[in-house]
Design an enzyme around this catalytic site. Structure first.
Site, PDB file in Angstrom:
ATOM      1  N   ASP A 110       0.811  -1.224   0.000  1.00 38.28           N
ATOM      2  CA  ASP A 110       0.000   0.000   0.000  1.00 38.28           C
ATOM      3  C   ASP A 110       0.844   1.273   0.000  1.00 38.28           C
ATOM      4  O   ASP A 110       0.328   2.362  -0.263  1.00 38.28           O
ATOM      5  CB  ASP A 110      -0.935   0.023   1.210  1.00 38.28           C
ATOM      6  CG  ASP A 110      -1.976  -1.074   1.158  1.00 38.28           C
ATOM      7  OD1 ASP A 110      -2.385  -1.443   0.041  1.00 38.28           O
ATOM      8  OD2 ASP A 110      -2.368  -1.571   2.231  1.00 38.28           O
TER       9      ASP A 110
ATOM     10  N   HIS B 192      -6.858   0.023   1.267  1.00 36.93           N
ATOM     11  CA  HIS B 192      -8.051   0.258   2.090  1.00 36.93           C
ATOM     12  C   HIS B 192      -8.116   1.686   2.617  1.00 36.93           C
ATOM     13  O   HIS B 192      -9.179   2.300   2.643  1.00 36.93           O
ATOM     14  CB  HIS B 192      -8.065  -0.724   3.261  1.00 36.93           C
ATOM     15  CG  HIS B 192      -9.274  -0.607   4.132  1.00 36.93           C
ATOM     16  ND1 HIS B 192     -10.530  -0.931   3.687  1.00 36.93           N
ATOM     17  CD2 HIS B 192      -9.433  -0.181   5.414  1.00 36.93           C
ATOM     18  CE1 HIS B 192     -11.408  -0.722   4.658  1.00 36.93           C
ATOM     19  NE2 HIS B 192     -10.770  -0.253   5.711  1.00 36.93           N
TER      20      HIS B 192
END
Length: 366
Positions: A139, A183
């Site tokens: 991420d 996310h």
């Protein structure tokens, strides 16, 4: 120089390409340069709690540079979150960790992982353990470092997938919605979207209005382009959702029958009348052989981690800033997420990749 003779090493959180390269670099550098012995801790912090440890020899780390996953295993164990005492011993998780640390005669601990791992590592340092952190996550959302290993491999995988989906989208005149991981932060969606020539990119940092995305698709159709590529981060949210309290948003997301990409595809199909299809890349982004870039980056971080041990730079994360290795205090990054700077999240300066995307005509849903 600090007299570190024996250290523990663990990998925690989601797996990412480059973990084995980092393990190899830490252990080899620590042994060859400083004569240290490495103790592998199985399955992240759970292994520390359970005392699941083994000495790592040269044969254990031989040939693992190119391997995906982690030879140590991993878990998402969070010993400081809602801790419960052991039924047999009555010890809390952190007390069991300290016990393992002492029984294994460890002088220090190397924790390789993402945000959650770094937060736990910081708390363990506050409890008196000598801890060094290494930044891993696809991420790329760890504060204090320009980049994390695992990100570039995931970017390569996501971009190749978008490239392949492009041909199907063109052949069938469809809207193709590709969901990538991310996310809380949209680095992977942003970079793969630009690299793959996406027409729209939806990220958590910029709440989207589906009418804006539909307008983008319609303009392409009116210009004679009968397909569109929409890249969506798994944490993307609508303008309405952005106004909700976190608990309410989490509750609503749990009630969704499928992931965000399916909702976006359905809404776009209704708004535009064009057929829509979804591809969720999921764990494909985290698995497999690490790219050359991530092997080198993980090796640099791992070698630096061994030097941090020898220098006694505990309570620190090995970080990369402007191409150089630096030290960042774990306490300064614990519990934080590195978001993409945008006007929507209060940044004074929008990230250059967002500006580049807008210049290319990419729709960000705002």
């Amino acid at each position: 120089m600090i007299a570190i003779k024996r250290f523990g090493i663990l990998t925690s959180g989601g797996d990412a390409p480059g973990l084995n390269a980092a393990i190899r670099a830490v252990c080899r550098t620590a042994e060859s340069r400083f004569g240290m012995q490495a103790v592998g801790i199985k399955n992240g912090y759970r292994g520390l709690i359970e005392g699941n440890c083994t000495i790592l020899s040269g044969s254990d780390i031989s040939g693992i540079l190119t391997r995906g996953g982690t030879i140590l295993g991993t878990s998402r164990e969070k010993p400081f979150k809602n801790p419960l005492p052991d039924e047999k011993t009555g010890l809390l998780p952190v007390e069991k960790i300290k016990k393992t640390y002492e029984e294994q005669k460890l002088d220090a601990l190397v924790c390789i992982g993402g945000n959650g791992t770094a937060t736990t590592a910081s708390l363990l340092f506050e409890e008196g353990l000598n801890v060094v952190g290494l930044p891993k996550t696809i991420d790329n959302d760890i504060v204090g470092t320009d980049i994390t290993f695992g990100f570039h491999t995931a970017l390569d995988v996501a971009t190749e997938a978008i490239d392949r989906i492009h041909t199907t989208a063109h052949s069938h005149s469809r809207i193709m919605v590709i969901e990538v991981m991310g996310h809380k932060a949209g680095w992977l969606a942003l970079y793969s979207g630009l690299a793959g020539g996406a027409d729209a990119v939806l990220i958590p940092e910029i709440p989207y209005d589906i009418d804006s995305v539909a307008s983008c698709v319609k303009k392409r159709r009116d210009a004679g382009k009968q397909f569109s590529i929409v890249v969506v981060a798994e944490g993307a949210l609508s303008v309405d959702e952005a106004l909700l309290p976190k608990k309410e948003l989490k509750k609503r997301r749990k009630l969704m029958p499928s992931s965000i990409a399916y909702r976006v595809a359905h809404e776009l199909e209704e708004e535009t009348g064009l057929e829509s299809r979804v591809t969720v890349l999921g764990y494909l982004q985290r698995g497999g052989t690490p790219s050359a870039f991530d092997r080198v980056l993980a090796t640099r971080f791992g070698a630096a981690g061994a030097h941090f041990l020898s220098e006694g730079r505990f309570g620190s994360l090995v970080a990369m800033k402007n191409g150089e290795i630096e030290s960042v205090k774990l306490s300064e990054i614990a519990g934080k997420v590195k978001h993409i700077p945008t006007a929507k999240n209060g940044s004074e300066k929008e990230h250059s990749m967002i500006k580049a995307g807008r210049g290319l005509g990419i729709c960000f849903g705002d």
